[in-house]
Design an enzyme around this catalytic site. Sequence first.
Site, PDB file in Angstrom:
ATOM      1  N   GLU A  79       0.374  -0.965   0.389  1.00  0.00           N
ATOM      2  CA  GLU A  79       0.285   0.323   0.227  1.00  0.00           C
ATOM      3  C   GLU A  79       1.158   1.481  -0.081  1.00  0.00           C
ATOM      4  O   GLU A  79       0.415   2.020   0.618  1.00  0.00           O
ATOM      5  CB  GLU A  79      -0.954   0.006   1.544  1.00  0.00           C
ATOM      6  CG  GLU A  79      -0.222   0.070   2.810  1.00  0.00           C
ATOM      7  CD  GLU A  79      -1.557  -0.275   3.779  1.00  0.00           C
ATOM      8  OE1 GLU A  79      -1.969   0.898   3.218  1.00  0.00           O
ATOM      9  OE2 GLU A  79      -1.563  -0.693   4.420  1.00  0.00           O
ATOM     10  N   CYS A 111      -3.668  -3.108   4.157  1.00  0.00           N
ATOM     11  CA  CYS A 111      -2.324  -4.580   5.149  1.00  0.00           C
ATOM     12  C   CYS A 111      -3.596  -5.867   4.542  1.00  0.00           C
ATOM     13  O   CYS A 111      -2.428  -6.584   4.808  1.00  0.00           O
ATOM     14  CB  CYS A 111      -2.439  -4.381   6.507  1.00  0.00           C
ATOM     15  SG  CYS A 111      -1.913  -3.089   6.920  1.00  0.00           S
ATOM     16  N   THR A 152       3.570   4.326  15.756  1.00  0.00           N
ATOM     17  CA  THR A 152       3.096   2.792  14.982  1.00  0.00           C
ATOM     18  C   THR A 152       3.791   3.079  13.641  1.00  0.00           C
ATOM     19  O   THR A 152       3.101   2.065  12.813  1.00  0.00           O
ATOM     20  CB  THR A 152       1.005   2.023  14.915  1.00  0.00           C
ATOM     21  OG1 THR A 152       0.979   3.655  14.332  1.00  0.00           O
ATOM     22  CG2 THR A 152       1.033   2.522  16.345  1.00  0.00           C
ATOM     23  N   SER A 201      -9.958   3.243  13.851  1.00  0.00           N
ATOM     24  CA  SER A 201      -9.272   1.943  12.823  1.00  0.00           C
ATOM     25  C   SER A 201      -9.503   0.920  14.139  1.00  0.00           C
ATOM     26  O   SER A 201      -9.071  -0.439  13.645  1.00  0.00           O
ATOM     27  CB  SER A 201      -8.545   2.438  12.535  1.00  0.00           C
ATOM     28  OG  SER A 201      -7.305   2.710  13.332  1.00  0.00           O
ATOM     29  N   HIS A 233      -2.451  -9.715  12.183  1.00  0.00           N
ATOM     30  CA  HIS A 233      -2.087  -8.415  11.487  1.00  0.00           C
ATOM     31  C   HIS A 233      -1.815  -7.133  12.442  1.00  0.00           C
ATOM     32  O   HIS A 233      -2.858  -7.406  13.817  1.00  0.00           O
ATOM     33  CB  HIS A 233      -3.015  -8.256  10.291  1.00  0.00           C
ATOM     34  CG  HIS A 233      -2.969  -6.646  10.333  1.00  0.00           C
ATOM     35  ND1 HIS A 233      -1.645  -6.105   9.635  1.00  0.00           N
ATOM     36  CD2 HIS A 233      -2.744  -5.104  11.068  1.00  0.00           C
ATOM     37  CE1 HIS A 233      -1.172  -4.427   9.759  1.00  0.00           C
ATOM     38  NE2 HIS A 233      -2.623  -3.985  10.139  1.00  0.00           N
ATOM     39  N   LYS A 242      -5.809  -7.244  22.125  1.00  0.00           N
ATOM     40  CA  LYS A 242      -7.436  -6.076  22.068  1.00  0.00           C
ATOM     41  C   LYS A 242      -8.223  -6.882  21.464  1.00  0.00           C
ATOM     42  O   LYS A 242      -9.582  -6.657  22.163  1.00  0.00           O
ATOM     43  CB  LYS A 242      -6.997  -4.421  21.455  1.00  0.00           C
ATOM     44  CG  LYS A 242      -6.350  -3.715  22.736  1.00  0.00           C
ATOM     45  CD  LYS A 242      -6.127  -2.658  21.856  1.00  0.00           C
ATOM     46  CE  LYS A 242      -6.826  -1.352  22.028  1.00  0.00           C
ATOM     47  NZ  LYS A 242      -6.896   0.029  23.104  1.00  0.00           N
ATOM     48  N   ASN A 275       4.933  -1.263  12.196  1.00  0.00           N
ATOM     49  CA  ASN A 275       4.297  -1.545  11.154  1.00  0.00           C
ATOM     50  C   ASN A 275       4.785  -1.603   9.715  1.00  0.00           C
ATOM     51  O   ASN A 275       5.235  -0.894   9.419  1.00  0.00           O
ATOM     52  CB  ASN A 275       3.071  -0.453  11.730  1.00  0.00           C
ATOM     53  CG  ASN A 275       1.599  -1.343  11.029  1.00  0.00           C
ATOM     54  OD1 ASN A 275       2.010  -2.304   9.900  1.00  0.00           O
ATOM     55  ND2 ASN A 275       0.419  -0.554  10.542  1.00  0.00           N
TER      56      ASN A 275
END
Length: 386
Positions: A79, A111, A152, A201, A233, A242, A275
């Site tokens: 991306e 992603c 991130t 997100s 991911h 989470k 990331n």
Amino acid sequence: MNIGIDKIGFYTPPFALSMEDLAVERGVEPAKYTVGIGQSTMAVAPVTQDIVTMGANAAIEILDEADKEAIDMILVGTETGIDQSKSAAVYIQKLLGLSNRVRSVELKHACYGATAALQLAKGHITLNPESKVLVIASDIAKYGLKSGGEPTQGAGAVAMIVSAEPRLLRLEDEASLFTDDVMDFWRPNYEAYPMVDGKFSNEQYMRFFAEVWTDYATQTGATFADLEAICFHLPYTKMGLKAFKPFLEELPEEEQERLTTRYQESTAYNRHVGNIYTGSLFLSFISLIETSSVLVAGDRIGFFSYGSGAVGEFFVGELVEGFEKQLRVEVHQQLLENRKQVTVAEYETLFSQMVDESGEQTFQVEDKSLFILSGVHQHQRQYQKQ
Ligand code: CAA
């Protein structure tokens, strides 16, 4: 016929920034980054590394002559494309010296692109059992200096050879998918950095995991007891947990412990890279198999892929007999350890050097990676093998 990942390689650029140093400089409590977000170091890409060089650097590690002869398809999930028209796959075909008789294409869905590539590769091998597909996930995650997403960020690539009778992971046929048009993260063509609604997100990621896991469990009758580990991911290492937590909490204590330990193992490398968008899920897989000492052939591993915008997919793979021989623990640990630790000021300089619109540039960076971008001439990227 068994189809899956025969070999897997990984590359990250030779510069890294301590998250504690970044936190201090940004006036943030370091524990927010190291514990709250769960990142220790962040890979920093110099201008000499882009999705092409990183993809080629990841692939060269795993390719032998037999692979080169059998590969008839190159799929690049990304991306952070470098061109609106020309595919990164064709540059990579040339850099790696692969046959001209290949189908080469770049795929995009945030992603999720490399998961789509992996599934397309599986379909291709079903029809062409003798061939092999090179699947590459390559990205540079940049949100901007002092932005909310800055902790991130990251950079790197994962390369996989997909074949019949794979020596690492057999992909099972069942998969659960969920697509919904949400604006959690996107990057219009005129923007250098993505637009992101961070909290939204996170919520979407969690919603999509719940959707695909629940559907997968309903379709197949699977429970978490059937899986030795789940790779997620990982935009940052706390994110998967989470999403997993509401489900974990419902499990017997022993199972919670087992899956939480596997989760920690599956985040070990990501914690030091950050990331890498399309490659994050597969880096998590590498981390799991190279960090855990309890995995055995026959263990089934779940994969949760999420691409903002958004698509989610849950699928499962089984470790095959002799999978340990495909691990490259030392190579990957050295890759991480040998990186130059940069100061925040050095990171900001590296971050700001970019390919610009002038069409003529020469780059001078202390980058000893095998493949580099040495400059731009007449708007054409100049790649070099060192
Ligand atoms: N000690 C320990 N923990 C602390 C702390 C401290 N001193 N201070 C804060 N924390 C914790 C917070 O409690 C919070 O934890 P929980 O989420 O478990 O409650 C965590 O640190 C992060 O704190 P905030 O939510 O306040 O952080 P933020 O507002 O700065 O945003 C972010 C964090 C949303 C991840 C932001 O960095 C961002 O927008 N990143 C980019 C978007 C992203 O990664 N989204 C993930 C889902 S989308 C996706 O997966 C696709 C993709 O790759 C982009």
